[in-house]
Motif scaffolding. Structure first.
Motif, mmCIF file in Angstrom:
data_model
loop_
_atom_site.group_PDB
_atom_site.id
_atom_site.type_symbol
_atom_site.label_atom_id
_atom_site.label_comp_id
_atom_site.label_asym_id
_atom_site.label_seq_id
_atom_site.Cartn_x
_atom_site.Cartn_y
_atom_site.Cartn_z
ATOM 1 N N GLU A 134 0.817 -1.210 0.000
ATOM 2 C CA GLU A 134 0.000 0.000 0.000
ATOM 3 C C GLU A 134 0.852 1.261 0.000
ATOM 4 N N THR A 135 2.067 1.192 0.508
ATOM 5 C CA THR A 135 2.924 2.376 0.600
ATOM 6 C C THR A 135 4.353 2.031 0.207
ATOM 7 N N GLU A 136 5.106 3.081 -0.082
ATOM 8 C CA GLU A 136 6.522 2.931 -0.383
ATOM 9 C C GLU A 136 7.266 2.315 0.791
ATOM 10 N N SER A 137 6.924 2.713 2.004
ATOM 11 C CA SER A 137 7.639 2.234 3.190
ATOM 12 C C SER A 137 7.430 0.746 3.421
ATOM 13 N N TYR A 226 12.357 6.466 5.764
ATOM 14 C CA TYR A 226 11.071 5.820 5.526
ATOM 15 C C TYR A 226 10.321 5.668 6.848
ATOM 16 N N GLY A 230 6.531 0.716 8.443
ATOM 17 C CA GLY A 230 6.204 0.092 7.161
ATOM 18 C C GLY A 230 6.358 -1.417 7.165
ATOM 19 N N ARG A 278 6.916 12.665 6.103
ATOM 20 C CA ARG A 278 6.467 11.782 5.052
ATOM 21 C C ARG A 278 6.109 12.541 3.793
ATOM 22 N N ASN A 280 4.428 12.060 -0.280
ATOM 23 C CA ASN A 280 3.114 11.565 -0.716
ATOM 24 C C ASN A 280 3.203 10.237 -1.466
ATOM 25 N N ASP A 281 4.386 9.648 -1.538
ATOM 26 C CA ASP A 281 4.562 8.332 -2.186
ATOM 27 C C ASP A 281 4.202 8.344 -3.666
ATOM 28 N N TYR A 285 3.747 5.131 -6.274
ATOM 29 C CA TYR A 285 2.480 4.797 -6.934
ATOM 30 C C TYR A 285 2.650 4.739 -8.452
ATOM 31 N N ARG A 318 -2.994 9.360 -5.721
ATOM 32 C CA ARG A 318 -3.200 7.975 -6.146
ATOM 33 C C ARG A 318 -3.985 7.909 -7.454
#
Length: 504
Positions: A134-137, A226, A230, A278, A280-281, A285, A318
């Motif tokens: 769901e996330t980069e981390s 990060y 995560g 953080r 916004n990743d 995405y 996203r």
């Protein structure tokens, strides 16, 4: 032999690897059948053999594993995707206990949720794991965990604590499982070689080290900027999906057994770490969307997936990543007008964003507007000289124009990349095409030979260089260069002490 002949039958060589390893790799490759099912579910070796292999042997082993992956065509070599996750890996390595240790990070086109680390510093992510995150981390947490397995010398500890387990057994079983396709039959076949008890001891011991890899990995994760939670978040979600799904657990949970206590401990450790600011990743995405769009076998399925997600996504970051993936899927379906509308809107909201710029250049090329594609890529190359994704796409459009002037420019662009990217067969192959069009036939043949070699086709590489050496128009330096490389490859070929399919 045509300069750009089809990809050769692959045998896996390495420089002066121990004969037991060469025999295992080549014998397994000779009997493996991946035409019917291409799944490669690799075990989590998760270790480094620092005290049992010299630096040169570790490097050679890593090269052998990469050749094996290329042989089965499972490496994701898209420069944007591969580059993104390689950069993530090295960002973590820089904050690890061994920042100068050699690592290689790759993405495998495998839909299983898994990751593994192998001797020589090879760390691989399955595409299924990336798409599940769901996330980069979360992905960074998995990489940090695998990096810790290597830096903490877990294979060395295993060998110390399991008297019957030796380096030949550990590495040989990896070679057999990799070459055999990685499914249940391949694993059963490896165990049937008489090393079942040793393998069980090995698995048990690596599980005992998971806590240490978690602890070191979480610290590395936080130091690299990060979210330290995560890793625990990803473990927890996989565990939850596994409990409710009623299916076999993901491969990652089988190679990294996760308990409620382990998740709680990971969360407790993360809570003691400083929480970074953080982002916004968005980059993650985009890489995730590109991976799904580019490697979904049915573009119509990818299109449907992106459209469905867009209906329920209210986060604009996203949503824009989903629109990017949808544009790629539409382009693959030759729905060019809608793809262009999406990319135009994305570039208005995110001017200069490289993935969007490169996709628009690809769209121009697909619709026959080579001039627009070339102009866009030339501008990007001027802004970001040395960027590998730009260089490869710019080189391809120049070669596509099929004239000596464009080809000469392509050789300049690609030769710059070859200074640092000496292990990329696609780069060598593109350079060979450019050099041939530009009239540099000697360089073209040499580059094609290197492309064959990196894919494991030592005999094909030798044939290419032997034909080149027979030419009577080589100057002294060209002949010396070709002769030296021929001798290197002959030594490598001589190390094969088992028959191959061509020899049978």
């Amino acid at each position: 032999m045509s300069l750009m002949q089809t990809q050769p039958t692959v045998k896996i060589p390495t420089r002066r690897l121990p004969r037991w390893l060469l025999a295992l790799i080549v014998a397994a490759a000779a009997t493996a059948s991946v035409a019917q099912e291409r799944r490669i579910d690799l075990p989590d070796m998760g270790n480094s053999a620092d005290n049992y292999l010299s630096d040169s042997e570790k490097r050679e082993y890593a090269e052998a594993i990469l050749m094996q992956m290329r042989a089965y065509n499972i490496l994701v070599d898209d420069p944007l995707i591969a580059g993104y996750f390689s950069d993530m890996g090295f960002r973590l390595v820089a904050m690890s206990d061994e920042p100068t240790k050699p690592f290689t990070f790759v993405v495998l086109d495998e839909n299983r949720v898994n990751a593994f680390a192998a001797p020589g510093g090879v760390v691989a992510l399955h595409s299924g794991l990336i798409l599940e995150a769901e996330t980069e981390s979360e992905v960074a947490g998995v990489l940090a965990h695998e990096i810790a397995h290597i830096t903490q010398l877990h294979l060395y500890r295993t060998l110390q604590n399991a008297q019957n387990l030796t380096i030949p057994i550990a590495l040989g079983m990896l070679a057999l499982i990799l070459a055999g396709g990685g499914g249940g039959e391949a694993i059963a076949g490896a165990v049937a070689t008489g090393t079942g008890l040793q393998q069980q001891a090995y698995i048990n011991f690596t599980r005992a080290n998971e806590s240490e890899a978690d602890r070191i990995g979480i610290r590395t994760l936080a130091m690299a900027g990060y979210d330290p939670e995560g890793m625990a978040d990803f473990f927890e979600r996989l565990n939850r999906v596994n409990r409710t799904g009623g299916e076999q657990p993901p491969e990652f949970l089988r190679t990294h057994p996760v308990t409620v206590n382990r998740i709680a401990e990971a969360k407790d450790r993360a809570a003691t770490m400083q929480q970074p600011e953080r982002g916004n990743d968005f980059g993650f995405y985009l890489a995730q969307a590109r991976l799904r769009a580019m490697f979904e076998p049915r573009p119509a399925d990818a299109e449907a997936w992106f459209r469905n997600r867009l209906e329920f996504t209210h986060d604009e970051i996203r949503a824009d990543a989903l629109r990017y993936g949808l544009a790629i899927a539409l382009q693959k379906r030759r729905e060019f007008d809608e793809a262009r509308e999406l990319l135009d809107e994305l570039l208005k909201r995110h001017p200069g964003r490289l993935p969007f710029e490169l996709q628009m250049a690809a769209l121009d090329a697909d619709t026959g507007d080579d001039a627009a594609a070339t102009e866009r890529l030339a501008s990007l190359w001027a802004l970001f000289p040395g960027n590998h994704a730009i260089a490869m796409q710019y080189g391809k459009i120049l070669v596509h124009q099929d004239n000596p002037e464009s080809a000469a420019l392509a050789t300049e662009v690609l030769r710059r990349q070859l200074r640092d990217k000496t292990d990329d067969p696609a780069l060598y192959e593109l350079y060979a095409r450019a050099a041939a069009q530009a009239g540099e036939s000697v360089r073209a043949s040499e580059a094609l030979a290197e492309s064959y070699f990196l894919r494991g086709g030592v005999k094909e590489a030798l044939q290419q260089l032997e034909m080149l050496k027979r030419r009577d128009d080589l100057n002294y330096y060209q002949r010396a260069r070709v002769t030296a490389r021929l001798e290197e490859m002959r030594i490598i070929l001589a190390d094969f002490d088992v028959s191959t399919p061509d020899d049978a």
